[in-house]
Design a protein around this motif. Sequence first.
Motif, PDB file in Angstrom:
ATOM      1  N   GLY A   6       0.804  -1.221   0.000  1.00  0.00           N
ATOM      2  CA  GLY A   6       0.000   0.000   0.000  1.00  0.00           C
ATOM      3  C   GLY A   6       0.836   1.271   0.000  1.00  0.00           C
ATOM      4  O   GLY A   6       0.417   2.278   0.561  1.00  0.00           O
ATOM      5  N   ILE A   7       2.022   1.211  -0.598  1.00  0.00           N
ATOM      6  CA  ILE A   7       2.886   2.389  -0.628  1.00  0.00           C
ATOM      7  C   ILE A   7       3.394   2.646  -2.043  1.00  0.00           C
ATOM      8  O   ILE A   7       3.408   1.758  -2.881  1.00  0.00           O
ATOM      9  CB  ILE A   7       4.088   2.267   0.328  1.00  0.00           C
ATOM     10  N   THR A   8       3.803   3.879  -2.247  1.00  0.00           N
ATOM     11  CA  THR A   8       4.453   4.261  -3.489  1.00  0.00           C
ATOM     12  C   THR A   8       5.866   4.700  -3.153  1.00  0.00           C
ATOM     13  O   THR A   8       6.062   5.597  -2.333  1.00  0.00           O
ATOM     14  CB  THR A   8       3.700   5.419  -4.173  1.00  0.00           C
ATOM     15  N   ALA A   9       6.832   4.048  -3.747  1.00  0.00           N
ATOM     16  CA  ALA A   9       8.238   4.374  -3.489  1.00  0.00           C
ATOM     17  C   ALA A   9       8.614   5.628  -4.278  1.00  0.00           C
ATOM     18  O   ALA A   9       8.243   5.778  -5.437  1.00  0.00           O
ATOM     19  CB  ALA A   9       9.128   3.219  -3.888  1.00  0.00           C
ATOM     20  N   THR A  10       9.332   6.523  -3.632  1.00  0.00           N
ATOM     21  CA  THR A  10       9.802   7.748  -4.259  1.00  0.00           C
ATOM     22  C   THR A  10      11.314   7.763  -4.190  1.00  0.00           C
ATOM     23  O   THR A  10      11.882   7.496  -3.124  1.00  0.00           O
ATOM     24  CB  THR A  10       9.247   8.982  -3.508  1.00  0.00           C
ATOM     25  N   PRO A  11      11.987   8.057  -5.296  1.00  0.00           N
ATOM     26  CA  PRO A  11      13.457   8.094  -5.243  1.00  0.00           C
ATOM     27  C   PRO A  11      13.953   9.155  -4.259  1.00  0.00           C
ATOM     28  O   PRO A  11      13.390  10.238  -4.174  1.00  0.00           O
ATOM     29  CB  PRO A  11      13.879   8.439  -6.671  1.00  0.00           C
ATOM     30  N   LEU A  12      14.961   8.820  -3.531  1.00  0.00           N
ATOM     31  CA  LEU A  12      15.560   9.720  -2.562  1.00  0.00           C
ATOM     32  C   LEU A  12      16.666  10.514  -3.248  1.00  0.00           C
ATOM     33  O   LEU A  12      17.575   9.924  -3.823  1.00  0.00           O
ATOM     34  CB  LEU A  12      16.137   8.903  -1.409  1.00  0.00           C
ATOM     35  N   PRO A  13      16.598  11.857  -3.215  1.00  0.00           N
ATOM     36  CA  PRO A  13      17.663  12.637  -3.843  1.00  0.00           C
ATOM     37  C   PRO A  13      19.030  12.297  -3.248  1.00  0.00           C
ATOM     38  O   PRO A  13      19.157  12.094  -2.045  1.00  0.00           O
ATOM     39  CB  PRO A  13      17.286  14.087  -3.522  1.00  0.00           C
ATOM     40  N   TYR A  14      19.997  12.193  -4.112  1.00  0.00           N
ATOM     41  CA  TYR A  14      21.377  11.909  -3.707  1.00  0.00           C
ATOM     42  C   TYR A  14      21.501  10.569  -2.979  1.00  0.00           C
ATOM     43  O   TYR A  14      22.360  10.387  -2.116  1.00  0.00           O
ATOM     44  CB  TYR A  14      21.957  13.042  -2.871  1.00  0.00           C
ATOM     45  N   LYS A  87      31.235  18.210  -4.028  1.00  0.00           N
ATOM     46  CA  LYS A  87      31.280  19.512  -4.682  1.00  0.00           C
ATOM     47  C   LYS A  87      29.889  19.837  -5.224  1.00  0.00           C
ATOM     48  O   LYS A  87      28.969  19.052  -5.110  1.00  0.00           O
ATOM     49  CB  LYS A  87      32.292  19.489  -5.846  1.00  0.00           C
ATOM     50  N   GLY A  88      29.767  20.984  -5.821  1.00  0.00           N
ATOM     51  CA  GLY A  88      28.544  21.337  -6.538  1.00  0.00           C
ATOM     52  C   GLY A  88      27.333  21.539  -5.661  1.00  0.00           C
ATOM     53  O   GLY A  88      27.421  21.999  -4.524  1.00  0.00           O
ATOM     54  N   LYS A  89      26.178  21.154  -6.213  1.00  0.00           N
ATOM     55  CA  LYS A  89      24.893  21.424  -5.565  1.00  0.00           C
ATOM     56  C   LYS A  89      24.757  20.729  -4.217  1.00  0.00           C
ATOM     57  O   LYS A  89      24.246  21.316  -3.254  1.00  0.00           O
ATOM     58  CB  LYS A  89      23.748  21.007  -6.482  1.00  0.00           C
ATOM     59  N   PHE A  90      25.216  19.485  -4.106  1.00  0.00           N
ATOM     60  CA  PHE A  90      25.110  18.772  -2.840  1.00  0.00           C
ATOM     61  C   PHE A  90      25.843  19.538  -1.733  1.00  0.00           C
ATOM     62  O   PHE A  90      25.326  19.718  -0.637  1.00  0.00           O
ATOM     63  CB  PHE A  90      25.668  17.352  -2.958  1.00  0.00           C
ATOM     64  N   ARG A  91      27.040  20.003  -2.038  1.00  0.00           N
ATOM     65  CA  ARG A  91      27.829  20.762  -1.059  1.00  0.00           C
ATOM     66  C   ARG A  91      27.113  22.058  -0.672  1.00  0.00           C
ATOM     67  O   ARG A  91      27.056  22.417   0.507  1.00  0.00           O
ATOM     68  CB  ARG A  91      29.211  21.054  -1.619  1.00  0.00           C
ATOM     69  N   LYS A  92      26.563  22.757  -1.654  1.00  0.00           N
ATOM     70  CA  LYS A  92      25.843  24.005  -1.377  1.00  0.00           C
ATOM     71  C   LYS A  92      24.620  23.754  -0.495  1.00  0.00           C
ATOM     72  O   LYS A  92      24.350  24.521   0.430  1.00  0.00           O
ATOM     73  CB  LYS A  92      25.427  24.681  -2.678  1.00  0.00           C
ATOM     74  N   LEU A  93      23.882  22.693  -0.805  1.00  0.00           N
ATOM     75  CA  LEU A  93      22.726  22.341   0.024  1.00  0.00           C
ATOM     76  C   LEU A  93      23.160  22.046   1.458  1.00  0.00           C
ATOM     77  O   LEU A  93      22.517  22.481   2.421  1.00  0.00           O
ATOM     78  CB  LEU A  93      21.990  21.134  -0.562  1.00  0.00           C
ATOM     79  N   PHE A  94      24.257  21.279   1.600  1.00  0.00           N
ATOM     80  CA  PHE A  94      24.744  20.953   2.936  1.00  0.00           C
ATOM     81  C   PHE A  94      25.118  22.225   3.698  1.00  0.00           C
ATOM     82  O   PHE A  94      24.732  22.393   4.861  1.00  0.00           O
ATOM     83  CB  PHE A  94      25.956  20.018   2.893  1.00  0.00           C
TER      84      PHE A  94
END
Length: 107
Positions: A6-14, A87-94
């Motif tokens: 009864g669930i829908t899996a959603t991809p987890l970013p990164y 580096k990049g977007k992941f680092r900026k988000l962190f």
Amino acid sequence: RLTELGITATPLPYQRVLLENSTTMTYRGIPLRVPRPAIWALHKIAISQARSGRDARLKMIKDLENAHIVVNWMGKEPILAELEPFKGKFRKLFLKGFALLKERYEI
């Protein structure tokens, strides 16, 4: 979609960050692949800033609260050391999330 559960899996970013920085542990005789704690906290902090949608603020707060438990346990130095290769977007988000974490919890 996992109809039997009864669930829908959603991809987890990164998600790759977690998968490529994991360790194996055994729980009740079952081998489990889990992210290293510092990487898990790093990911939670970054993802807190990537949230969108109706519940984004609530999920962001939950992410930061969960990450704070690990930061409080390990200290911030091991988590910041794990940031080095990113580096990049992941680092900026962190960095954005970590600034909020420091402000909210005075770490």
